[in-house]
Design an enzyme around this catalytic site. Sequence first.
Site, PDB file in Angstrom:
ATOM      1  N   ASP A  33      16.300  13.938  -2.302  1.00  0.00           N
ATOM      2  CA  ASP A  33      15.050  13.492  -1.677  1.00  0.00           C
ATOM      3  C   ASP A  33      14.028  14.603  -1.913  1.00  0.00           C
ATOM      4  OD1 ASP A  33      14.677  11.317   0.992  1.00  0.00           O
ATOM      5  OD2 ASP A  33      13.062  12.729   0.495  1.00  0.00           O
ATOM      6  N   ASN A  34      12.772  14.210  -2.166  1.00  0.00           N
ATOM      7  CA  ASN A  34      11.765  15.267  -2.379  1.00  0.00           C
ATOM      8  C   ASN A  34      11.035  15.630  -1.089  1.00  0.00           C
ATOM      9  OD1 ASN A  34      10.074  13.159  -1.959  1.00  0.00           O
ATOM     10  ND2 ASN A  34       8.961  13.317  -3.895  1.00  0.00           N
ATOM     11  N   PHE A  89      16.916   4.354  -3.114  1.00  0.00           N
ATOM     12  CA  PHE A  89      15.956   4.077  -2.037  1.00  0.00           C
ATOM     13  C   PHE A  89      14.610   4.757  -2.276  1.00  0.00           C
ATOM     14  CE2 PHE A  89      20.144   3.966   0.022  1.00  0.00           C
ATOM     15  CZ  PHE A  89      20.075   2.810   0.767  1.00  0.00           C
ATOM     16  N   SER A 133      12.537  -5.755  -2.038  1.00  0.00           N
ATOM     17  CA  SER A 133      11.862  -6.213  -0.828  1.00  0.00           C
ATOM     18  C   SER A 133      11.539  -7.692  -0.937  1.00  0.00           C
ATOM     19  CB  SER A 133      10.558  -5.429  -0.698  1.00  0.00           C
ATOM     20  OG  SER A 133       9.716  -6.040   0.233  1.00  0.00           O
ATOM     21  N   THR A 135       8.920  -8.833  -0.371  1.00  0.00           N
ATOM     22  CA  THR A 135       7.549  -8.900  -0.874  1.00  0.00           C
ATOM     23  C   THR A 135       7.498  -9.424  -2.323  1.00  0.00           C
ATOM     24  OG1 THR A 135       5.496  -7.628  -0.954  1.00  0.00           O
ATOM     25  CG2 THR A 135       7.416  -6.503  -1.711  1.00  0.00           C
ATOM     26  N   TYR A 159       2.092  -1.590  -3.952  1.00  0.00           N
ATOM     27  CA  TYR A 159       3.442  -1.236  -3.475  1.00  0.00           C
ATOM     28  C   TYR A 159       4.411  -2.385  -3.798  1.00  0.00           C
ATOM     29  CZ  TYR A 159       7.373  -1.418  -0.333  1.00  0.00           C
ATOM     30  OH  TYR A 159       8.639  -1.592   0.159  1.00  0.00           O
ATOM     31  N   LYS A 163       7.806  -2.913  -6.601  1.00  0.00           N
ATOM     32  CA  LYS A 163       9.144  -3.462  -6.345  1.00  0.00           C
ATOM     33  C   LYS A 163       9.458  -4.555  -7.379  1.00  0.00           C
ATOM     34  CE  LYS A 163      10.430  -1.036  -2.774  1.00  0.00           C
ATOM     35  NZ  LYS A 163      11.436  -0.001  -2.954  1.00  0.00           N
ATOM     36  N   ARG A 302      -4.887  -9.631   8.771  1.00  0.00           N
ATOM     37  CA  ARG A 302      -4.929  -8.460   7.886  1.00  0.00           C
ATOM     38  C   ARG A 302      -4.904  -8.975   6.443  1.00  0.00           C
ATOM     39  NH1 ARG A 302      -0.210  -4.119   8.924  1.00  0.00           N
ATOM     40  NH2 ARG A 302       1.049  -5.858   8.174  1.00  0.00           N
ATOM     41  N   GLY A 304      -4.145  -9.903   2.889  1.00  0.00           N
ATOM     42  CA  GLY A 304      -2.892  -9.942   2.133  1.00  0.00           C
ATOM     43  C   GLY A 304      -1.688 -10.348   2.960  1.00  0.00           C
TER      44      GLY A 304
HETATM   45  N1  UDP Z   1       1.224  -6.993  12.672  1.00  0.00           N
HETATM   46  C1  UDP Z   1       0.345  -6.975  13.744  1.00  0.00           C
HETATM   47  N2  UDP Z   1      -0.113  -5.775  14.187  1.00  0.00           N
HETATM   48  C2  UDP Z   1       0.259  -4.578  13.636  1.00  0.00           C
HETATM   49  C3  UDP Z   1       1.155  -4.610  12.527  1.00  0.00           C
HETATM   50  C4  UDP Z   1       1.608  -5.824  12.075  1.00  0.00           C
HETATM   51  O1  UDP Z   1      -0.020  -8.027  14.290  1.00  0.00           O
HETATM   52  O2  UDP Z   1      -0.206  -3.520  14.088  1.00  0.00           O
HETATM   53  C5  UDP Z   1       1.761  -8.287  12.198  1.00  0.00           C
HETATM   54  C6  UDP Z   1       1.434  -8.606  10.749  1.00  0.00           C
HETATM   55  O3  UDP Z   1       0.174  -9.225  10.661  1.00  0.00           O
HETATM   56  C7  UDP Z   1       2.608  -9.532  10.384  1.00  0.00           C
HETATM   57  C8  UDP Z   1       3.768  -9.000  11.224  1.00  0.00           C
HETATM   58  O4  UDP Z   1       3.165  -8.247  12.282  1.00  0.00           O
HETATM   59  O5  UDP Z   1       2.344 -10.838  10.786  1.00  0.00           O
HETATM   60  C9  UDP Z   1       4.700  -8.070  10.453  1.00  0.00           C
HETATM   61  O6  UDP Z   1       3.947  -7.041   9.836  1.00  0.00           O
HETATM   62  P1  UDP Z   1       4.628  -5.797   9.138  1.00  0.00           P
HETATM   63  O7  UDP Z   1       3.543  -4.966   8.549  1.00  0.00           O
HETATM   64  O8  UDP Z   1       5.538  -5.126  10.109  1.00  0.00           O
HETATM   65  O9  UDP Z   1       5.551  -6.431   8.021  1.00  0.00           O
HETATM   66  P2  UDP Z   1       5.171  -7.323   6.735  1.00  0.00           P
HETATM   67  O10 UDP Z   1       3.845  -7.968   6.963  1.00  0.00           O
HETATM   68  O11 UDP Z   1       5.169  -6.382   5.602  1.00  0.00           O
HETATM   69  O12 UDP Z   1       6.252  -8.328   6.639  1.00  0.00           O
END
Ligand code: UDP
Length: 352
Positions: A33-34, A89, A133, A135, A159, A163, A302, A304
Amino acid sequence: MSEYILVTGGAGYIGSHTVVDLLENGFCPVVVDNCVNAIVAEGHKTPESIRRIETITGEKVIFHNVDLCNKKDLESIFEKYKFSAIMHFAGLKSVNESVSNPMNYYEVNLGATINLIECMKAYNIFNIVFSSSATVYGIPERLPIDESHPVGNGITNPYGKTKYFIEEIFRDLAKAESQWKIILLRYFNPVGSHVSGLIGEDPQGPPNNLMPYVAQVAIGRRPILSIFGNDYDTPDGTGVRDFIHVVDLAKGHISALKHINEVCGCKAYNLGTGKGYSVLEAVEAFKEASNKDIPYKFAPRRLGDLGDVHADPTLAKKELNWTANWSLSRMCEDLWRWQTMNPTGYNPNEKI
Ligand code: UDP
């Protein structure tokens, strides 16, 4: 003699939990790990997470401060140990940072992986388990998401693209060279910590992920949670995710390792529970586990973010003999234990 397993990024959140399980299953992990995201206590050379693993397991952990982008240093590790497999990882993991500095993400995440593959080839090691992921699925076309769902469409940040690109590299490699045995583990949303409360997730700065943020609100480090969006096409309008206990996730890696010789080429598996919970349900579960109020307000979606993302974990059950066992309330209990025992994570000098 136990087998040496190279664990890149083994000082991190998921890596450290997997190292515990590797030791408990009789493997000999060699962690590199760095430490860019790891806390190293004053007067020590080993990250705090690794020292805590030693407390949990009563075993000494082999650790090398090596940056995978430095190929010479990486080669020296391959020279020193005869690995039977690699668990990869290591990588940069902040979605926000990747949007503002994409080149750094491409250079580090792809560069590190390419160096690793080249070293593996040079030392005739062809077994690797990679931290991918959910994602990579982009915008879900159907739910639950199984492994045959298309990948690579609509990934909104660099990010996530790293992946996907790394997955593509592994798929191409396996097509070209038949000796490879590659397992891509597609994580859904890891939450929680080891039952001891000694290791856990330690975000540097304000957490981007939901549950670490909730835990910091509960302990008074942050005043209020913003819930991003209450107009999604979900039962209560908030986002739905497949939260999975990090210890279940770690066990998924051990199952993958034990089955890797049955793999021919490159194979992807979902690591999720198969059940989706909304943000509001997750907040409620944490409230119950912690007995703390979690003030929240609704904020715009948020950029994306997706509505509902949850896994079909059937394939991992069938072929890796793995299933997630622990409930959302257990994830919250364990996260809360970690948070109360380590209010500022691994760094005791940080201000609450
Ligand atoms: N979320 C939220 N407030 C936060 C962080 C995340 O409402 O401060 C929501 C986000 O919009 C999503 C869910 O929680 O619907 C999971 O977000 P997270 O970033 O943990 O994981 P990911 O979106 O990458 O699956």
